[in-house]
Scaffold this motif. Structure first.
Motif, short mmCIF file in Angstrom:
data_model
loop_
_atom_site.label_atom_id
_atom_site.label_comp_id
_atom_site.label_asym_id
_atom_site.label_seq_id
_atom_site.Cartn_x
_atom_site.Cartn_y
_atom_site.Cartn_z
N SER A 137 0.84 -1.21 0.00
CA SER A 137 0.00 0.00 0.00
C SER A 137 0.87 1.25 0.00
CB SER A 137 -0.95 0.00 1.20
OG SER A 137 -0.21 0.10 2.41
N HIS A 138 2.06 1.16 0.64
CA HIS A 138 2.99 2.29 0.62
C HIS A 138 3.56 2.49 -0.78
CE1 HIS A 138 6.33 4.91 1.57
NE2 HIS A 138 7.16 4.02 1.10
N LEU A 139 3.90 1.38 -1.46
CA LEU A 139 4.43 1.48 -2.82
C LEU A 139 3.40 2.12 -3.75
CD1 LEU A 139 6.41 -1.79 -3.69
CD2 LEU A 139 7.29 0.46 -3.06
N ALA A 140 2.13 1.77 -3.53
CA ALA A 140 1.06 2.24 -4.42
C ALA A 140 0.72 3.71 -4.18
CB ALA A 140 -0.17 1.37 -4.26
N THR A 141 0.76 4.14 -2.90
CA THR A 141 0.25 5.49 -2.60
C THR A 141 1.28 6.41 -1.95
OG1 THR A 141 -0.49 4.91 -0.38
CG2 THR A 141 -2.04 4.50 -2.18
N ASP A 142 2.44 5.81 -1.54
CA ASP A 142 3.49 6.58 -0.90
C ASP A 142 3.04 7.17 0.46
OD1 ASP A 142 6.15 7.29 -1.06
OD2 ASP A 142 5.72 9.31 -1.76
N TRP A 143 2.06 6.49 1.10
CA TRP A 143 1.51 7.06 2.33
C TRP A 143 2.52 7.12 3.48
CZ3 TRP A 143 1.27 4.47 7.02
CH2 TRP A 143 1.44 3.08 7.00
N GLY A 144 3.54 6.25 3.47
CA GLY A 144 4.49 6.21 4.59
C GLY A 144 5.66 7.16 4.41
N SER A 145 5.61 7.97 3.36
CA SER A 145 6.72 8.90 3.10
C SER A 145 6.77 10.00 4.17
CB SER A 145 6.54 9.50 1.71
OG SER A 145 7.09 10.78 1.68
N PRO A 146 8.00 10.45 4.54
CA PRO A 146 8.12 11.53 5.53
C PRO A 146 7.41 12.81 5.09
CG PRO A 146 10.24 10.49 5.15
CD PRO A 146 9.31 9.92 4.13
N ARG A 147 7.15 12.93 3.78
CA ARG A 147 6.44 14.12 3.29
C ARG A 147 5.03 14.20 3.89
NH1 ARG A 147 5.29 13.41 -1.73
NH2 ARG A 147 6.58 11.62 -2.23
N ASN A 148 4.49 13.03 4.28
CA ASN A 148 3.16 13.02 4.89
C ASN A 148 3.23 13.21 6.41
OD1 ASN A 148 1.84 12.61 2.45
ND2 ASN A 148 2.23 10.40 2.55
N GLY A 149 4.37 13.66 6.89
CA GLY A 149 4.50 13.88 8.33
C GLY A 149 5.33 12.78 8.97
#
Ligand SMILES: [Zn+2]
Length: 259
Positions: free
Chosen positions: A119-131
């Protein structure tokens, strides 16, 4: 050795997928102590850490519980100081089935890790850019489910890998198998404890003893040194017990074509 801790008035009880789950108060204490260093980042990070451990251990135990159910035994889940337990209401006959039940816990964690990673690869939700809190949530979910799963598969009592090792050794050497699996357990746990101690010394002295190991290879800490030192000692005590002649007679549950 894997006795269920007593009930307390401070237990949290709930149902999940038809399984009774009980959280012993020591679960919170153990998890907070283990993640105490996250407080350096702030209280929010400790809360995230406790949430990650709660979800990860529950999913791991659900893996065992679903496998128990698949083989006809009801079970309930207990979370406490040293992780969790899935306690079956009746034994499982058949070595292959018991091995599958043991493997089902780490497997459930690996699946959760895979889902989080995909899910992180698909949406990049775990990126530091999201906090930063979201980034830590992602990192810890992957870390706990992947590395704790791998540690759990080591052939050390009473970890899942220790149960598998015992079943395999008993399948090969019958009643003597438990002694062999205990020796494997002592050797493995002692090796991990010594390696962890060396990692801790490396960290303090800033010498790069393990420079040749890749970055993803798990490093030990004082905590894992103490944990595996204790497990090695526990296995040693069990070995003394079994070597004194109190052999555990394995039931003859070989499949018909093995007999
Ligand atoms: Zn397990």
């Amino acid at each position: 050795m894997l006795a269920e801790p007593d009930r307390t008035p401070y237990d949290v009880n709930f149902w999940l997928l038809g399984f009774r789950v009980r959280i012993h108060p020591l679960f919170w204490l153990g998890t907070v102590l283990l993640g105490a260093s996250t407080l350096d980042l702030g209280l929010l990070y400790l809360v995230i850490w406790v949430g990650v451990v709660l979800v990860s251990i529950t999913v791991h135990e659900l893996g065992h519980a679903v496998a128990f159910r698949r083989f006809g035994s009801d079970s309930h889940i207990v979370l406490w100081m040293f992780g969790g337990l899935a306690v079956p209401s009746s034994g499982i006959s058949g070595r292959g089935r018991r091995i599958l039940v043991s493997l089902a816990g780490p497997l459930a964690g690996f699946i959760l890790c895979g889902v989080v990673y995909a899910s992180h690869l698909a949406t990049d939700w775990g990126s530091p850019r999201n906090g930063l809190p979201t980034a830590y949530l992602y990192l810890w979910l992957v870390f706990v489910n992947l590395y704790w799963g791998i540690f759990n598969l080591l052939p050390v009592y009473p970890l899942d890998g220790g149960q598998v090792s015992r079943e395999l050794c008993e399948g090969k050497w019958r009643g003597r198998g438990v002694v062999t699996s205990l020796k494997i357990s002592i050797g493995t746990a002692a090796t991990v404890a010594i390696y962890s101690l060396a990692c801790e010394m490396e960290r303090r002295s800033r010498n790069n003893i393990f420079e040749f190991l890749p970055d993803w290879f798990p490093r030990g800490s004082l905590y894992t040194a103490l944990l595996f030192g204790l497990l090695a000692y526990q296995s040693y005590q069990l070995l003394q017990f079994h070597s004194r002649g109190y052999y555990y007679e394995a039931p003859d549950d070989r499949v018909p074509w093995e007999k």
